[in-house]
Design a protein around this motif. Structure first.
Motif, PDB file in Angstrom:
ATOM      1  N   PHE A   1      -3.067   5.931   0.466  1.00 34.11           N
ATOM      2  CA  PHE A   1      -2.403   4.767   0.304  1.00 34.11           C
ATOM      3  C   PHE A   1      -3.178   3.973  -0.851  1.00 34.11           C
ATOM      4  O   PHE A   1      -2.864   2.954  -1.200  1.00 34.11           O
ATOM      5  CB  PHE A   1      -1.996   3.689   1.440  1.00 34.11           C
ATOM      6  CG  PHE A   1      -3.463   3.404   2.170  1.00 34.11           C
ATOM      7  CD1 PHE A   1      -4.159   2.593   1.716  1.00 34.11           C
ATOM      8  CD2 PHE A   1      -3.728   4.261   3.551  1.00 34.11           C
ATOM      9  CE1 PHE A   1      -5.484   2.372   2.374  1.00 34.11           C
ATOM     10  CE2 PHE A   1      -4.700   3.706   4.031  1.00 34.11           C
ATOM     11  CZ  PHE A   1      -5.786   2.916   3.706  1.00 34.11           C
ATOM     12  N   VAL A   2      -4.352   4.888  -1.375  1.00 37.12           N
ATOM     13  CA  VAL A   2      -4.913   4.207  -2.443  1.00 37.12           C
ATOM     14  C   VAL A   2      -4.243   4.930  -3.710  1.00 37.12           C
ATOM     15  O   VAL A   2      -4.030   6.199  -3.861  1.00 37.12           O
ATOM     16  CB  VAL A   2      -6.415   4.229  -2.516  1.00 37.12           C
ATOM     17  CG1 VAL A   2      -6.977   3.132  -1.390  1.00 37.12           C
ATOM     18  CG2 VAL A   2      -6.969   5.597  -2.238  1.00 37.12           C
ATOM     19  N   PRO A   3      -4.234   4.342  -5.032  1.00 38.05           N
ATOM     20  CA  PRO A   3      -3.530   5.106  -6.049  1.00 38.05           C
ATOM     21  C   PRO A   3      -4.584   5.945  -6.742  1.00 38.05           C
ATOM     22  O   PRO A   3      -5.804   5.434  -7.055  1.00 38.05           O
ATOM     23  CB  PRO A   3      -3.064   3.965  -7.419  1.00 38.05           C
ATOM     24  CG  PRO A   3      -4.020   2.441  -6.646  1.00 38.05           C
ATOM     25  CD  PRO A   3      -4.292   2.903  -5.093  1.00 38.05           C
TER      26      PRO A   3
ATOM     27  N   LEU B   1       0.775  -1.166  -0.083  1.00 35.70           N
ATOM     28  CA  LEU B   1       0.065  -0.147   0.074  1.00 35.70           C
ATOM     29  C   LEU B   1       1.007   1.353  -0.165  1.00 35.70           C
ATOM     30  O   LEU B   1       0.438   2.239  -0.506  1.00 35.70           O
ATOM     31  CB  LEU B   1      -1.084  -0.034   1.189  1.00 35.70           C
ATOM     32  CG  LEU B   1      -2.036  -1.146   1.496  1.00 35.70           C
ATOM     33  CD1 LEU B   1      -2.833  -0.966   2.544  1.00 35.70           C
ATOM     34  CD2 LEU B   1      -2.895  -0.746   0.021  1.00 35.70           C
TER      35      LEU B   1
END
Lengths: 690, 690
Positions: free
Chosen positions: B143-145, B22
């Motif tokens: 932490f997410v694209p 992540l």
């Protein structure tokens, strides 16, 4: 009507080669939407549009075509409609504006058209409308160029009083994964109105859900009649609320009954799902496209804890209950869900699970083990997850089809990814949590609607003197209290005993007969608000008081007048039971708290008459102040039953006497046993229509 | 705080080369969003991610970096935070979950982290959060694209208690043409909470509007304090409504005050714009991005008559007035608008005008001639008109910029054309009419908010015996009516005269002194609902009645008890004036109708104390039953002023006495002159905190 939506041939009138010509868009729409029937074009000049020859006269096309669409200036339309009649065309759509909606002259043109319609036994859509659409056969008649790329065949048919709104509903319902079966904009309703279309669509196999946009209601009673027995859900977006007639009202009932409240009450009464705006209509349609929701148990599954909280709030607001997770589920779920990082509860927070396949499995397990009435899956995803989100939506669609259970899929993403996802599935994707819960609630409410027959009142055993009633109700006038109360009594409503008196002496004698204490009231039609003119004296205990008050009252009022002496009723709760004749829905019964409360709280409820006992009981239940009928501070509870009886009597009175325009019993004093009308007003217009 | 949003260097801890890692998404986000500062990565194994070297220990990166982001298992975090402190890193974002929100063990870990934070003089975001975003400098720490393609720099900063919700708000606000300045998800609020971020953002030049999503409120009074003096509009989406503590309440005030009503009242009090869902927050933000709406005059321009009707309904609902069109406008407009086919009125129905350039000119003319407070332009368009719609949006954007006047642009089209149009303009495009009107109304309400200072009550001249008050308020207990009334009297609230009596004889003597008729009541703390146990006798006219009732009462109650003899007060209206100490907002004042009404109508209103006279007057105004204070059926109006005085007194009592947990004056009988407390209850918890 069938030939309007399924014509074998269409002739478009008003076509020209000019690029800005509107009628040519209809030719284009028919072609791009794949209409399979014959297409003809008629215009002022010969020519060719998209391979279709433009004839310069209706005479040049074959006789007996199914449907004509006219898009020419208003003044030319009557003659064209007449020509259509002569040519044996029985269905005409007039899209042109400039008729009754625009001017007096236009109204006359509309009248001429109607004469042709009746002469030739034709049916007319419009005038001043935009669309007849039947996606089943590619019929697409709006004069604006539409694209089939975003179209979707679905179970909803749209009836709209606005052309623009019909197009918007088509756009929105297709974008929402619901799709359209048929759509029609009804324009000025010169011939066919919403109830005609509704009746047709109720029998149309392709239509499963009907969504109406209305700005006025042509025949409210017929609308209610159709809706009451409908097995297809009917959504109505009723606009034009502000323009409800707000005349200076004669009675409290009329003052408190702006049309819109009656609309809501009437719709609720027959199970019509009223929506407040485009979005709500679409959400309801989405919910109804899922398998039926049959109860209140809901499981919420969300990738984001915050969205789950928002969903839980919405679920509570709409009366859903979050199914507790039993031990069995927790045992099975621990193999699916990492219980070391998430707390298992409903809502189920997927937390750090990034496996979209697993989401589908969790939905399946929820359905299998928990058997909830509905599942809400909230998927927040990023652009890089878009493809996986599309696959998940397809997977959920399969689960819904396979299980016959409703799973509302709600998606949030960047840009317009949510809409993109919709293009890959027939599962309706909800764009907001609120919409998803609203849609599920609509399905639950529709499916739980008791199919109860219209009850008729049981008050028919009351003996009435019909001649007396008829005499009372002849001619337009206002009833004085004594007459109004007598009318109520004839319909089985108890009234406080009273006698008329023509002066102080007669008043004293009347009081001796009635028993003390008494009230003294002037009887004169113009003194509607008797208390405002000093025309009421309460609680008179003896002859002296009566004499004094009667003299004073007659002096104040200032001209010869009759008096009413009435036995006082003490205690109890003042309510209003009223009735009025609504323009759209006919006789309407009203219940509210009376006395000072009606001013302060506006706490009233309505039903379209006739009503039965169950309706009447529901009305009492809907009043906020119903608790005031409960026991309070040592006083026993009051007689609810007597209120419901008065309501059904009022219903009978209104339905039996079309001449009554407005009626108020104010107050009806509800006692521990029974209820007694103390005062009443009736406005009779002399109209005998219902 | 500045270094959290504007760090010169960032070290991401928990990075690995594994694709499912992540933390590496954070590196990617910083790069694609164009962060210009130094980026460092630390993981368990050395390696390389997107050109950034992964160090295997924090020791390998330079000292004194600005910001550390930690995404590692919870158990490892305390030591890492401590290491950060040692390395001179003063800002830490802990995105990992598994702390106080998850388990008792997690709570301990959170405590350890806090100790390090305090030891090293650091500030902590989270734990259990997802994002710190500053679009100004390309800082993007989720932490997410995320993709910068749909991002938009704008005036709104978001503070969210949920990470997922912060991302959704970023997506929605960017898609709505508003854009984002900063965003932060506050997680468990272990160190920094919403008021800390709010305080920072109020001083942040890039932030013009602040949107908060909250599930709980850490320090309600500080939040209100900040909002009260804010010159930037604050939108709060407060969720988690259902979980308001619904304990069995001691007083009516507490029973009726579920937290959510107090939240709404408190927000309204200081001008916070409360939103019910995502959509409403976005609509409000869109409205606030336009030039300010300074009044109620609105012009609606629509291509579709139906949409105009829907808009007129919405405008009425939100209190807008449709500006009438003056002669001058009609004269000028006839050259622009084909008055032969459309009826000129407001809403202006564009009807058969297909020239998009003309729409823009009509908007300009409306602004120039009519000078309305706002214009709503509703553009329904088809796919073939998409390009023209984009140009129109750009033209309207120029008009808005040039004129400094608010024009809400609302678009309906097929598929996702509306969203596509948004990509070509910075003018916010409203997706629904309802949203547009909501947005304009929010702007109007915000701009019309009177900047009135907190008034302090003027009741300070009342002579109180502080020692007496202190004695009364020591220790946790329930006050009996005599003590509670005495407390009220000390704060200037008139009470019905009473005396205590220890038996029938004393009661008769007291009544002789007080004057007849009197009421007799038991005095015992446990008899909170005295009337339920037969502990109240009203309207006693003579000694004999007192003796009889007192004996009966003492027999019923069954043990030694004191009696209160009280002068009867007749007439007037029963109200409740109450107070309670809310967990979030501290002392809160309540006003409601009393007697049976409080049960029946739940007609109550709240304010956070201290309140001034204007607040108190507004409270009276907010009660539906306020009309019951008016003249009615010959009774003169009641003394409103005495109610506002009682409210400000209650406010003073609560703020001066932190020990009071709940208080009810029920009823306060409002008379033609003055108001008199007949009964009161006080719950003192002995806490001395505010």
């Amino acid at each position: 009507m069938q030939r309007i939506f399924y014509p074998h041939s269409v002739v478009v009138i008003g076509v020209s080669e000019r690029p800005e010509n509107l009628a040519r868009n209809i030719i284009a729409n028919l072609q791009v939407f794949g209409y399979g029937g014959q297409i003809y074009a008629v215009g002022r000049r010969k020519g060719m549009v998209r391979g279709v020859t433009i004839a310069s006269s209706l005479n040049e096309v074959p006789d007996g075509l199914d449907l004509a669409v006219i898009v020419t200036p208003a003044a030319t339309v009557p003659e064209l409609v007449e020509s259509c009649g002569r040519k044996g065309i029985h269905q005409v759509v007039v899209e042109s504006g400039g008729f009754g909606e625009f001017s007096e002259e236009g109204r006359k043109l509309e009248q001429e058209i109607l004469e042709s319609i009746h002469r030739w036994d034709m049916r007319l859509v419009g005038p001043n409308c935009i669309s007849v659409v039947n996606q089943e056969v590619g019929l697409c008649l709006p004069f604006v160029p539409l694209s089939p790329t975003t179209a979707r065949l679905g179970p909803v048919s749209v009836v709209s009083q606005s052309g623009g709104v019909s197009v918007t509903y088509m756009d929105l319902l297709c974008a929402a994964g619901v799709g359209i079966n048929k759509a029609v904009s009804i324009g000025n309703k010169a011939d066919l109105n919403e109830t005609d279309y509704l009746r047709y669509l109720l029998g149309d196999p392709g239509t499963q859900i009907i969504c109406l946009y209305l700005e006025s209601i042509s025949d409210g009673r017929e609308l209610l009649h159709l809706a009451r027995s409908s097995i297809k859900p009917i959504i109505i977006h009723k606009a034009n609320r502000g323009q409800a007639s707000r005349h200076v009202a004669f009675s409290h009932t009329a003052a408190l009954a702006d049309d819109d409240r009656i609309v809501s009450a009437a719709f609720r009464q027959v199970g019509i799902l009223r929506s407040e705006d485009f979005r709500e209509s679409v959400a309801i349609a989405q919910g109804l496209c899922l398998p039926p929701v049959r109860g209140n148990n809901l499981v919420i599954i969300s990738r984001s804890g915050g969205h789950a909280v928002v969903a839980a709030d919405a679920a509570e607001r709409y009366g859903f209950r979050l199914t507790p997770l039993p031990k069995e589920f927790l045992e099975q779920a621990s193999s699916l869900l990492r219980t070391d990082v998430i707390t298992l509860a409903n809502p189920i927070d997927l937390g750090l699970i990034f496996d979209f396949d697993l989401y589908a499995r969790i939905v399946e397990e929820c359905l299998r083990i928990l058997s909830p009435d509905a599942v809400l899956l909230i998927n927040t995803f990023t652009l890089v997850e878009a493809e996986r989100a599309q696959k998940l939506a397809q997977r959920v669609e399969e689960i819904v089809e396979g299980s016959g259970r409703p799973v509302a899929f709600c998606a949030y993403s960047q840009g317009y990814e949510t809409q993109m996802t919709q293009q890959h599935t027939n599962l309706p994707i909800f764009a907001e949590i609120e919409d998803a819960i609203r849609g599920l609630a609509a399905s639950r409410d529709w499916n739980s609607r008791k199919e109860r027959a219209v009850e008729t009142t049981s008050e028919t055993s009351i003996e009435r003197a019909p001649n007396e009633t008829r005499r009372l109700l002849s001619g337009a006038r206002v009833f004085m209290a004594d007459e109004a109360l007598s009318l109520c009594e004839q319909y089985g409503i108890s009234i406080a005993r009273f006698e008329d008196a023509n002066g102080p002496d007669a008043a004293m004698e009347a009081a001796d007969r009635l028993g003390y204490p008494v009230a003294l009231k002037v009887l004169a039609a113009e003194h509607i608000h008797k208390s405002d003119v000093g025309g009421v004296a309460l609680g008179l205990q003896d002859r002296a008081a009566i004499s004094r008050e009667a003299e004073a009252m007659l002096t104040r009022i200032g001209h010869p007048t009759r008096l009413m002496v009435q036995r006082m009723v003490s205690g109890g709760l003042e309510m209003i039971v009223g009735g009025k004749r609504d323009r759209s829905f006919g006789p309407v019964v009203m219940l509210g708290l009376g006395g000072i409360f009606v001013e302060a709280f506006d706490d009233v409820t309505f039903r379209v008459a006739p009503i039965g006992r169950t309706d009447a009981e529901e009305m009492v239940e809907e009043i906020h102040g119903k608790r005031m009928l409960h026991a309070f501070r040592g006083r026993p509870p009051l007689d609810r039953e007597s209120v419901t009886k008065a309501l059904t009597s009022m219903s009978t009175m209104l339905t039996e006497n079309p001449a009554i325009d407005e009626i108020d019993i104010n107050p009806l004093v509800v006692l521990e046993t029974g209820a007694v009308a103390l005062d009443a007003r009736v406005l009779v217009t002399g109209k005998q229509t219902n």
